[in-house]
Design a protein around this motif. Structure first.
Motif, short mmCIF file in Angstrom:
data_model
loop_
_atom_site.label_atom_id
_atom_site.label_comp_id
_atom_site.label_asym_id
_atom_site.label_seq_id
_atom_site.Cartn_x
_atom_site.Cartn_y
_atom_site.Cartn_z
N LEU A 1 -15.52 -5.49 4.95
CA LEU A 1 -16.72 -5.53 4.10
C LEU A 1 -17.98 -5.53 4.95
N GLU A 2 -17.91 -6.16 6.12
CA GLU A 2 -19.04 -6.13 7.04
C GLU A 2 -19.33 -4.68 7.45
N ALA A 3 -18.30 -3.94 7.80
CA ALA A 3 -18.47 -2.54 8.20
C ALA A 3 -19.09 -1.73 7.07
N ALA A 4 -18.59 -1.89 5.86
CA ALA A 4 -19.12 -1.14 4.72
C ALA A 4 -20.60 -1.44 4.52
N GLU A 5 -20.95 -2.71 4.59
CA GLU A 5 -22.35 -3.10 4.38
C GLU A 5 -23.26 -2.58 5.49
N VAL A 6 -22.87 -2.79 6.73
CA VAL A 6 -23.70 -2.38 7.87
C VAL A 6 -23.87 -0.86 7.91
N LEU A 7 -22.78 -0.14 7.59
CA LEU A 7 -22.83 1.32 7.65
C LEU A 7 -23.39 1.94 6.37
N GLY A 8 -23.59 1.13 5.33
CA GLY A 8 -24.14 1.65 4.08
C GLY A 8 -23.17 2.55 3.33
N VAL A 9 -21.89 2.18 3.37
CA VAL A 9 -20.84 2.99 2.75
C VAL A 9 -20.18 2.15 1.65
N ALA A 10 -19.81 2.81 0.55
CA ALA A 10 -19.11 2.12 -0.53
C ALA A 10 -17.82 1.50 0.01
N PRO A 11 -17.53 0.25 -0.30
CA PRO A 11 -16.33 -0.41 0.22
C PRO A 11 -15.03 0.32 -0.16
N GLU A 12 -15.05 1.11 -1.22
CA GLU A 12 -13.86 1.86 -1.62
C GLU A 12 -13.52 2.98 -0.64
N ARG A 13 -14.49 3.38 0.20
CA ARG A 13 -14.26 4.43 1.21
C ARG A 13 -13.90 3.87 2.58
N VAL A 14 -14.02 2.57 2.75
CA VAL A 14 -13.70 1.92 4.02
C VAL A 14 -12.32 1.28 3.86
N PHE A 15 -11.40 1.62 4.77
CA PHE A 15 -10.01 1.18 4.64
C PHE A 15 -9.63 0.24 5.77
N LYS A 16 -8.86 -0.79 5.42
CA LYS A 16 -8.36 -1.74 6.41
C LYS A 16 -6.89 -1.46 6.67
N THR A 17 -6.48 -1.76 7.89
CA THR A 17 -5.11 -1.53 8.34
C THR A 17 -4.41 -2.88 8.42
N LEU A 18 -3.35 -3.03 7.67
CA LEU A 18 -2.61 -4.29 7.62
C LEU A 18 -1.16 -4.05 8.00
N MET A 19 -0.59 -5.01 8.69
CA MET A 19 0.82 -4.94 9.10
C MET A 19 1.64 -5.87 8.20
N ALA A 20 2.71 -5.31 7.67
CA ALA A 20 3.61 -6.09 6.83
C ALA A 20 5.04 -5.92 7.34
N ASP A 21 5.86 -6.88 6.98
CA ASP A 21 7.29 -6.82 7.28
C ASP A 21 7.98 -6.46 5.97
N VAL A 22 8.59 -5.28 5.94
CA VAL A 22 9.33 -4.85 4.75
C VAL A 22 10.81 -4.83 5.11
N ASP A 23 11.55 -5.79 4.55
CA ASP A 23 12.99 -5.89 4.81
C ASP A 23 13.31 -5.85 6.30
N GLY A 24 12.50 -6.53 7.11
CA GLY A 24 12.74 -6.63 8.54
C GLY A 24 12.15 -5.50 9.38
N GLU A 25 11.44 -4.56 8.76
CA GLU A 25 10.82 -3.47 9.52
C GLU A 25 9.31 -3.52 9.35
N LEU A 26 8.59 -3.47 10.47
CA LEU A 26 7.13 -3.48 10.39
C LEU A 26 6.63 -2.20 9.75
N THR A 27 5.70 -2.37 8.84
CA THR A 27 5.15 -1.26 8.07
C THR A 27 3.65 -1.43 7.99
N VAL A 28 2.92 -0.33 8.16
CA VAL A 28 1.46 -0.34 8.09
C VAL A 28 1.05 0.00 6.66
N GLY A 29 0.17 -0.80 6.11
CA GLY A 29 -0.44 -0.52 4.81
C GLY A 29 -1.93 -0.32 5.02
N ILE A 30 -2.47 0.77 4.51
CA ILE A 30 -3.89 1.07 4.66
C ILE A 30 -4.51 1.09 3.27
#
Length: 171
Positions: free
Chosen positions: A46-75
């Motif tokens: 949200l800091e990036a969206a605000e500073v860059l003047g971009v709608a937060p819906e266009r700024v994506f975060k990268t999160l790491m999750a464990d799905v059934d024992g395998e690391l998976t990236v969710g964006i």
């Protein structure tokens, strides 16, 4: 300050991040958006969206999750959260939970708040929220806090071998 990096086929000697090096090597057009990161910010995205003047819906975060024992990236958009059940379903899994910070940093080679889906040390399954496809360009972390990259969502999908699915939900 906005710097248009464009496309360069050669590796930068010591400059850039693994994400920008990957983009350069792939010949993919992108724009780098550096900004002054505030260490007290409650949300990096949200800091990036605000500073860059971009709608937060266009700024994506990268999160790491464990799905059934395998690391998976969710964006997902920074304006919402990752739906762990939807992420698991998108990759044919049953259960998902957030990966711990140390694991995410070790596997990606980035620090939390600067994890990019591009140029990670170890490639993981990747799912991009399908809302990204409604934009000509989206913003993702460039590999460090205070650096975002703008690129076409189709290029992001190709470079990460991502599947797209509705994995984000409003905050």
């Amino acid at each position: 300050m906005v710097e248009n990096v464009g496309v360069s086929k050669k590796k930068r000697s010591g400059k850039g991040t693994p994400a920008t090096v990957m983009l350069d090597q792939a010949g993919v057009p992108y724009t780098v958006h550096p900004y002054e990161h505030n260490p007290d910010a409650e949300s990096y995205g949200l800091e990036a969206a605000e500073v860059l003047g971009v709608a937060p819906e266009r700024v994506f975060k990268t999160l790491m999750a464990d799905v059934d024992g395998e690391l998976t990236v969710g964006i997902v958009p920074v304006s919402g959260t990752l739906d762990l059940k939807a992420l698991a379903a998108a990759v044919g899994g049953k259960r998902a939970g957030m990966a711990d910070v140390a694991t995410a940093e070790r596997v990606t080679g980035y620090v939390v708040g600067g994890i990019s889906p591009l140029g990670q040390r170890k490639r993981s399954r990747t799912v991009l929220d399908d809302s990204a496809l409604s934009f000509d360009t989206v913003y993702i972390s460039g590999g460090r806090r205070g650096l975002d990259i703008e690129l076409a969502p189709d290029d992001l999908v190709k470079l990460t071998d991502a599947i797209t699915a509705p994995i984000g939900r409003p905050a």
